[in-house]
Scaffold this active site. Structure first.
Site, PDB file in Angstrom:
ATOM      1  N   LYS A   1      30.019  23.978  13.477  1.00 43.28           N
ATOM      2  CA  LYS A   1      28.865  24.269  14.339  1.00 43.28           C
ATOM      3  C   LYS A   1      29.170  25.509  15.151  1.00 43.28           C
ATOM      4  CE  LYS A   1      24.842  22.367  15.222  1.00 43.28           C
ATOM      5  NZ  LYS A   1      24.009  21.609  14.271  1.00 43.28           N
TER       6      LYS A   1
ATOM      7  N   GLY B   1      10.038  16.183  21.869  1.00 45.73           N
ATOM      8  CA  GLY B   1      10.240  17.480  21.215  1.00 45.73           C
ATOM      9  C   GLY B   1       8.998  17.852  20.435  1.00 45.73           C
TER      10      GLY B   1
ATOM     11  N   GLY C   1       9.335  20.912  18.262  1.00 43.73           N
ATOM     12  CA  GLY C   1       9.841  22.069  17.536  1.00 43.73           C
ATOM     13  C   GLY C   1       9.819  21.801  16.044  1.00 43.73           C
ATOM     14  N   ASN C   2      10.736  22.437  15.340  1.00 40.92           N
ATOM     15  CA  ASN C   2      10.745  22.353  13.879  1.00 40.92           C
ATOM     16  C   ASN C   2      10.824  20.913  13.380  1.00 40.92           C
ATOM     17  OD1 ASN C   2      12.975  22.233  11.429  1.00 40.92           O
ATOM     18  ND2 ASN C   2      11.301  23.641  11.059  1.00 40.92           N
TER      19      ASN C   2
HETATM   20  P1  NAD Z   1      13.473  23.545  18.210  1.00 42.05           P
HETATM   21  O1  NAD Z   1      14.110  24.549  19.070  1.00 42.05           O
HETATM   22  O2  NAD Z   1      12.569  23.986  17.103  1.00 42.05           O
HETATM   23  O3  NAD Z   1      12.611  22.530  19.117  1.00 42.05           O
HETATM   24  C1  NAD Z   1      13.158  21.856  20.205  1.00 42.05           C
HETATM   25  C2  NAD Z   1      12.012  21.147  20.908  1.00 42.05           C
HETATM   26  O4  NAD Z   1      12.551  20.353  21.968  1.00 42.05           O
HETATM   27  C3  NAD Z   1      11.004  22.102  21.547  1.00 42.05           C
HETATM   28  O5  NAD Z   1       9.705  21.589  21.405  1.00 42.05           O
HETATM   29  C4  NAD Z   1      11.414  22.091  23.028  1.00 42.05           C
HETATM   30  O6  NAD Z   1      10.340  22.408  23.881  1.00 42.05           O
HETATM   31  C5  NAD Z   1      11.835  20.640  23.173  1.00 42.05           C
HETATM   32  N1  NAD Z   1      12.676  20.394  24.327  1.00 42.05           N
HETATM   33  C6  NAD Z   1      13.726  21.122  24.776  1.00 42.05           C
HETATM   34  N2  NAD Z   1      14.217  20.571  25.904  1.00 42.05           N
HETATM   35  C7  NAD Z   1      13.473  19.468  26.149  1.00 42.05           C
HETATM   36  C8  NAD Z   1      13.467  18.467  27.159  1.00 42.05           C
HETATM   37  N3  NAD Z   1      14.364  18.478  28.141  1.00 42.05           N
HETATM   38  N4  NAD Z   1      12.529  17.498  27.085  1.00 42.05           N
HETATM   39  C9  NAD Z   1      11.615  17.465  26.104  1.00 42.05           C
HETATM   40  N5  NAD Z   1      11.563  18.377  25.116  1.00 42.05           N
HETATM   41  C10 NAD Z   1      12.472  19.356  25.146  1.00 42.05           C
HETATM   42  O7  NAD Z   1      14.649  22.601  17.680  1.00 42.05           O
HETATM   43  P2  NAD Z   1      14.674  21.708  16.361  1.00 42.05           P
HETATM   44  O8  NAD Z   1      15.179  22.552  15.251  1.00 42.05           O
HETATM   45  O9  NAD Z   1      13.383  20.992  16.208  1.00 42.05           O
HETATM   46  O10 NAD Z   1      15.859  20.698  16.731  1.00 42.05           O
HETATM   47  C11 NAD Z   1      15.630  19.548  17.523  1.00 42.05           C
HETATM   48  C12 NAD Z   1      16.840  18.638  17.444  1.00 42.05           C
HETATM   49  O11 NAD Z   1      17.100  18.321  16.085  1.00 42.05           O
HETATM   50  C13 NAD Z   1      18.167  19.227  17.969  1.00 42.05           C
HETATM   51  O12 NAD Z   1      18.941  18.189  18.495  1.00 42.05           O
HETATM   52  C14 NAD Z   1      18.826  19.773  16.707  1.00 42.05           C
HETATM   53  O13 NAD Z   1      20.227  19.863  16.845  1.00 42.05           O
HETATM   54  C15 NAD Z   1      18.429  18.683  15.737  1.00 42.05           C
HETATM   55  N6  NAD Z   1      18.474  19.090  14.331  1.00 42.05           N
HETATM   56  C16 NAD Z   1      17.735  20.138  13.877  1.00 42.05           C
HETATM   57  C17 NAD Z   1      17.770  20.455  12.527  1.00 42.05           C
HETATM   58  C18 NAD Z   1      16.910  21.546  11.942  1.00 42.05           C
HETATM   59  O14 NAD Z   1      16.955  21.732  10.729  1.00 42.05           O
HETATM   60  N7  NAD Z   1      16.097  22.244  12.724  1.00 42.05           N
HETATM   61  C19 NAD Z   1      18.598  19.740  11.664  1.00 42.05           C
HETATM   62  C20 NAD Z   1      19.319  18.669  12.162  1.00 42.05           C
HETATM   63  C21 NAD Z   1      19.247  18.346  13.498  1.00 42.05           C
END
Ligand code: NAD
Length: 428
Positions: A107, A219, A221-222
């Site tokens: 990571k 959340g 996001g993605n």
């Molecule tokens: P992202 O940056 O696209 O989205 C994150 C979301 O969380 C956003 O909507 C943001 O506004 C919200 N957020 C941030 N702080 C917050 C809070 N305190 N309260 C409520 N919402 C909050 O990230 P992502 O890619 O969707 O990843 C989200 C989680 O999934 C992370 O823990 C990441 O490590 C994990 N993850 C992501 C992937 C991937 O492929 N994107 C893969 C495995 C795990």
């Protein structure tokens, strides 16, 4: 990262220790697996748009590569710490092992806030990060990917820097590249869809009809967006999402009890997954405090934001109606809260199984990049479904047979595979 007293690495080690006891691991194997093999911590100087220099702190942690080259994302976050990166690299090792792909766990991260950086400044950070690590990453060594607040453009800048320094093309260096530039179709959907493939299997096992269920999501996001898309296609109702508000520097929950409209919300959401509060209120969403998502009357909780969200303090707010927790985020549940969830008999789909769709598709991307031959999206998603479903079934079968909590069963499978690879290589 939101709570400075929380230490994700201590939590990852506590989870490991518990399962090492369950497995009766010998001391040397424990010692090898409970801390990372290698860590890099470095400065990244960047000339800012106003002409001055800023120095950012960057990290890469390679937890274990006995099963194959390291794999793991890079996060840009103002509160990033080396301990968070350590924990996440360890979870990557277990994640790759539980879905049985031939990769290890790594990571990376940079302490920065992309909201306050121009595109050129972000490019400087990406190129600087690679310059510091050019000898220590590579398609056969350690393969980065996007994560919180990093995207395909960041990956392409990193790839370009690496290829420029090495003087050759290495499309397998990095995953999450833009489609058409070595990226895989389906990668954007993969993590969110993967969460729902495992949730679908859990519901089958519990004899629950998706159409009769309600879910609260943290959340937007993605991961959350694509999880919501597929879950809604299966007939499920999402009553709320919560996200970070950059202007107010706090989080909010957006509630519509009869179900959110995904496309409507996407229209008022920025690239970081932040919803426009005023516009949401105008569309009839109740705007509640950020942690209100956890106390809704729903069947399913889907944390998909950050670690350390379901804690000893927040677990008491969870409704008796909740049957399943599908951990889209990494490390959203603390060990104390986990013990309560186990006690209450809530079906847990642990993070490193639930969100392994991302790394599985990254592995597919790497395979395609190395072959320089790309698959149709349908093929990628069909293969992803097969991998995720098989991994879920292996874990739930073991959980049932040995009467284990799902998280423990997933750890037992993953740690066993990694320990065996270390033994087979003669490391231990
Ligand atoms: P992202 O940056 O696209 O989205 C994150 C979301 O969380 C956003 O909507 C943001 O506004 C919200 N957020 C941030 N702080 C917050 C809070 N305190 N309260 C409520 N919402 C909050 O990230 P992502 O890619 O969707 O990843 C989200 C989680 O999934 C992370 O823990 C990441 O490590 C994990 N993850 C992501 C992937 C991937 O492929 N994107 C893969 C495995 C795990």
């Amino acid at each position: 990262m939101a709570d400075k007293s929380f230490n994700a690495f201590a939590m990852a080690q506590a989870q490991f220790d518990k399962c090492a006891d369950l497995l009766g691991l010998d001391d040397a194997t424990r010692k090898l697996l409970r801390s990372p093999m290698r860590e890099y911590s470095f400065n990244i100087p960047v000339r800012m748009d106003d002409g001055r220099f800023e120095v950012f702190r960057g990290f890469r942690v390679q937890h274990n590569d006995a099963r194959g080259p390291g794999k793991g994302g890079i996060r840009f976050h103002p509160l990033e710490t080396i301990d968070t990166v350590r924990a996440l690299s360890m979870w990557m090792t277990w994640k790759c092992a539980v879905v049985d792909i031939p990769l290890g766990g790594s990571k990376g991260g940079v302490i920065c806030d992309p909201h306050n950086l121009s595109s050129r400044e972000q490019e400087g950070i990406c190129r600087g990060w690679v310059r510091q690590l050019v000898r220590d990453i590579g398609p056969l060594r350690d393969i980065p990917a996007p994560d919180v607040m990093t995207n395909a453009q960041h990956m392409l800048w990193m790839l370009d820097e690496y290829e420029t320094i090495r003087g050759a093309k290495y499309p397998g260096l990095i995953t999450g590249k833009p489609v058409g530039m070595g990226g895989s179709l389906g990668r954007t959907e993969a993590t969110g869809f993967g969460v729902i493939y495992t949730l679908r299997e859990a519901m089958k096992e519990m004899d629950v009809e998706p159409g009769s269920t309600k879910t609260a999501v943290q959340g937007f996001g993605n991961v959350a967006q694509y999880a919501i898309r597929l879950y809604q296609q299966m007939g499920g109702t999402v009553v709320c999402v919560s996200c970070w508000d950059q202007n107010d520097q706090t989080s909010y929950t957006y509630l519509k009890k009869n179900g959110i409209d995904l496309d409507e919300l996407l229209n008022i959401t920025d690239h970081f997954g932040g919803i426009n509060k005023g516009k949401a209120a105008g569309l009839g969403y109740e705007v509640l405090p950020g942690d209100a998502w956890i106390e809704q009357e729903v069947d399913i909780l889907l944390p998909a934001a950050l670690e350390n969200q379901i804690t000893a303090k927040t677990i008491v707010k969870i409704s008796d109606r909740v049957k399943v927790i599908a951990e889209g985020a990494n490390g959203p549940t603390t060990p104390e809260a986990d013990a309560v969830i186990k006690e209450r008999g809530i079906f847990m789909i642990p993070d490193f199984l639930a969100n392994a769709g991302g790394v599985t598709c990254s592995y597919f991307e790497q395979v395609q990049s190395n072959m320089n031959h790309y698959w149709a999206k349908e093929k990628v998603l069909a293969k992803l479904d097969i991998n995720m479903t098989s991994a879920f079934i292996a874990v739930s079968d073991l959980a049932r047979k040995k009467k284990l909590y799902m998280r423990d069963a997933a750890y037992v499978i993953a740690i066993n595979r990694v320990a065996q690879a270390c033994k087979d290589r003669g490391w231990i």
